[in-house]
Design an enzyme around this catalytic site. Sequence first.
Site, mmCIF file in Angstrom:
data_model
loop_
_atom_site.group_PDB
_atom_site.id
_atom_site.type_symbol
_atom_site.label_atom_id
_atom_site.label_comp_id
_atom_site.label_asym_id
_atom_site.label_seq_id
_atom_site.Cartn_x
_atom_site.Cartn_y
_atom_site.Cartn_z
ATOM 1 N N GLN A 74 20.205 40.974 46.150
ATOM 2 C CA GLN A 74 20.812 40.449 44.925
ATOM 3 C C GLN A 74 21.243 38.984 45.052
ATOM 4 O OE1 GLN A 74 23.328 43.103 42.381
ATOM 5 N NE2 GLN A 74 24.927 41.722 43.033
ATOM 6 N N GLU A 96 24.645 34.739 37.493
ATOM 7 C CA GLU A 96 25.815 34.133 38.120
ATOM 8 C C GLU A 96 25.566 32.671 38.486
ATOM 9 O OE1 GLU A 96 27.345 36.563 41.273
ATOM 10 O OE2 GLU A 96 27.617 38.275 39.951
ATOM 11 N N LYS A 142 37.289 43.996 42.992
ATOM 12 C CA LYS A 142 36.943 43.692 41.600
ATOM 13 C C LYS A 142 37.896 44.478 40.713
ATOM 14 C CE LYS A 142 31.890 43.116 42.101
ATOM 15 N NZ LYS A 142 30.627 43.907 42.179
HETATM 16 P P1 PGA Z 1 27.887 42.967 39.362
HETATM 17 O O1 PGA Z 1 27.442 42.078 40.584
HETATM 18 O O2 PGA Z 1 29.073 42.335 38.738
HETATM 19 O O3 PGA Z 1 26.673 42.982 38.474
HETATM 20 O O4 PGA Z 1 28.199 44.329 39.927
HETATM 21 C C1 PGA Z 1 28.332 41.531 41.515
HETATM 22 C C2 PGA Z 1 28.156 42.131 42.878
HETATM 23 O O5 PGA Z 1 27.341 43.051 43.082
HETATM 24 O O6 PGA Z 1 28.873 41.738 43.791
HETATM 25 ZN ZN ZN Z 2 27.932 43.301 45.313
#
Ligand code: PGA
Ligand code: ZN
Length: 448
Positions: free
Chosen positions: A196, A239, A372
């Site tokens: 990712q 992002e 988060k």
């Molecule tokens: P997401 O990505 O906000 O789409 O989950 C951020 C991450 O995986 O750290």
């Molecule tokens: Zn992540």
Amino acid sequence: MSRIAEIQAREILDSRGLPTVEVDIRVDDGAWGRASVPSGASTGTAEALELRDDDANRYDGRGVSRAVENVRSAIGPALVGHAVEDQLTLDARLIELDGTENKSRLGANALLGVSLAAAHAAAASRDVPLYRHLHELTTQLFQADEGDLCRQLAIPAPTMHRVSRSPATTFGPRLPLPMTNMISGGLHAGGNLDFQDVLILPVGAPNYRTGLEWIVRVYRRLGELLKASGYEGRLVGDEGGFGPRLPDNDSAIEMVTRAIEAARLRPGADVAIALDVASTHFYDGSHYRLAATGDARLTNQEMIEQLVALVDRYPIVSIEDGLAEEDWSGWQELTRRLGDRVRLVGDDLFATNPRRVRRGIGEQTANAVLIKVNQIGTLAETLYTMRIAQEAGYTRVVSARSGETEDTTIADLAVGAAGEQIKIGSIVRSERLVKYNRLLRIAEELGE
Ligand code: PGA
Ligand code: ZN
């Protein structure tokens, strides 16, 4: 003590143009606070529930008018008159009002909007910057009796006695080290990379301001390098990381390493590399399916070997979600193999959930926790998760989501709760920069 006079909620749009919840809280002394809620794309299954409308006629079923209505009709009336500074009982009340483990009745987006707006309103009422207010809250919550805390937040009390490796209350507000997106793949960009994110950390920078300049320099050199190598050097993912169609994951890491050198910085010593593999999203229940690597189908052992080989080859200091969220045995093995060489960050694995972080600590799994706020749904629970991590010596990485707004709460949270690192995304796109810039202003205030 100031009390909540009015709670308002509305639907606004996030950085992907999708609806999210914004909440305003007014206090009886005239102060007020506002917060809006982020949203993920590569979400973990253990996350608290983001309530969406399922009305296909509005925003393709992604509206949040039900969550907004829950704030207006269920949460607002219950919290008017509540002491705005008393975040713990306020969040406890939110948890009680919802009454489900994953916040599916009122929606974690409804709860979190209120929880964060209350912190903003309390800071405004006290006339202190949010990070100072959050620092005091953190200190309070880290010192509270753990059994009492768990009872209030409806979390089972810890069953085993945990030995605290680091006293949790000795830190002041401090600037986190940014971990910044350079190249995006996975569910965040249109390219073909399985991983990712490839990110960088300015580990050798003397302070935040210099670190940020290094990050921008590497990002610009990377754009030039991609272009010179025949790849798209302008299009960016959700992002703000570049989203080029590189042949494989290794070449993304290679490009970033070369960009660090082109920026006249030393890979590893000045600027190190981090990966967010986000591997839950290419795990089929038994194998890791790497489409960008000749459609490989790897067992967790083979996946671990790949990660070890990458750490051997590149200046990688941190790997997030190297294995999938339910691959606990693989995670344990990964931690045995790489735990003393790199930060192994649990994102989908932990989902900012105190129960899951406790399990990870008990099973010696990972050594860092991604934080988060919307994965768990209230500020108090977030701080409790950070406390558990801190006491076990796990690094805390405060993180944005791929869907963000102009809300800057996480910058103040990282400073106030002394998260060692912050992960905001890249240094383009204003929903990211508003947070980097907030940190610049805090750095000025703290004289860092
Ligand atoms: P997401 O990505 O906000 O789409 O989950 C951020 C991450 O995986 O750290
Ligand atoms: Zn992540």
